[in-house]
Design a protein around this motif. Sequence first.
Motif, PDB file in Angstrom:
ATOM      1  N   ASN A  32       0.880  -1.161   0.000  1.00  0.00           N
ATOM      2  CA  ASN A  32       0.000   0.000   0.000  1.00  0.00           C
ATOM      3  C   ASN A  32       0.924   1.219   0.000  1.00  0.00           C
ATOM      4  N   LEU A  33       1.034   1.869  -1.159  1.00  0.00           N
ATOM      5  CA  LEU A  33       2.015   2.961  -1.325  1.00  0.00           C
ATOM      6  C   LEU A  33       1.326   4.327  -1.316  1.00  0.00           C
ATOM      7  N   GLN A  34       1.786   5.211  -0.433  1.00  0.00           N
ATOM      8  CA  GLN A  34       1.294   6.598  -0.398  1.00  0.00           C
ATOM      9  C   GLN A  34       2.448   7.504  -0.818  1.00  0.00           C
ATOM     10  N   LEU A  35       2.204   8.339  -1.834  1.00  0.00           N
ATOM     11  CA  LEU A  35       3.269   9.222  -2.342  1.00  0.00           C
ATOM     12  C   LEU A  35       2.937  10.695  -2.110  1.00  0.00           C
ATOM     13  N   TRP A  36       3.931  11.465  -1.676  1.00  0.00           N
ATOM     14  CA  TRP A  36       3.788  12.918  -1.548  1.00  0.00           C
ATOM     15  C   TRP A  36       4.887  13.596  -2.353  1.00  0.00           C
ATOM     16  N   VAL A  37       4.682  14.884  -2.626  1.00  0.00           N
ATOM     17  CA  VAL A  37       5.714  15.650  -3.341  1.00  0.00           C
ATOM     18  C   VAL A  37       6.053  16.896  -2.538  1.00  0.00           C
TER      19      VAL A  37
END
Length: 301
Positions: A273-278
């Motif tokens: 379960n991958l959560q990405l932010w920038v």
Amino acid sequence: MRADYRSGFVTLIGRPNVGKSTLMNYLIGQKIAITSNKPQTTRNRIQTVLTTEEGQIVFVDTPGIHKAKNKLGEYMVNVAERTLNEVDVVLWLVEPSTFIGAGERHIAEQLKKVKTPVILVINKTDKVKKEEVFTFIDAYKNIYDFAAIVPVSARSGENTDELIRVIMQHLPYGPQFYDEDTITDQPERQICAELIREKALRLLSQEIPHGIAVVIDAMKVRRHGHIVDIDATIVCERDSHKGIIIGKQGSMLKKIGTQARIEMENLLDMKVNLQLWVKVKKDWRDSDMLLKNYGYDKKEV
């Protein structure tokens, strides 16, 4: 262990984009180093291990040797040049060509300061006629005294068995450094961060990728052990880049995340379960502190 068992360290060098990581991934038979058609993809030394009946080769992948433009560039060049004296064999990968440009000549000059045997690997032979290969060998023979010259195709694997045989001949006798089932010394967090960076490099436009780093903020396996939650941040240098990385209604970020997640699941052998932010950090490539935060530590060079 056999008395004639060999083991040692081998580094791959060459200008950015000649296929170093592709070759290493092919030889190991598993994806460890990230690949893309953008230069300077590999930033840290990556060790991978190939164990056979005859011996064990520990590959140390280095950033490409090039003329540095900023602190990150200097770090990468220092890592590459330091490695040359610490290994048993240097593999120098080049493109199949009779034209030897300034970049290649710069590498030849660096190699003249080194005592390690150098094997020239002419890669991408699947793209040229067989009989042309001899002309490339001839051209390179004149610029350096190689221990051997081996033409291969990293993509199709052609002649890679011969390359392994030649490498083994130049390794010292001795026991294994790693167990048979070890493939890499890279921590899983590091490989996951690199997989995200690879997908970003492949999907984003030309001007952004050098200015990104990826940090894994959290990586936690759930109690029953079938799912891992990974939180990661893509760091870029400008607000305008942030918009491009996120994309229209988050479409680009979603694409990067989906592609990276599939490879992570293969690597970790469980659901991800991958959560990405920038995040924007201006000029991080010229800040010693930020370079260190993102895993490029000057002290290690």
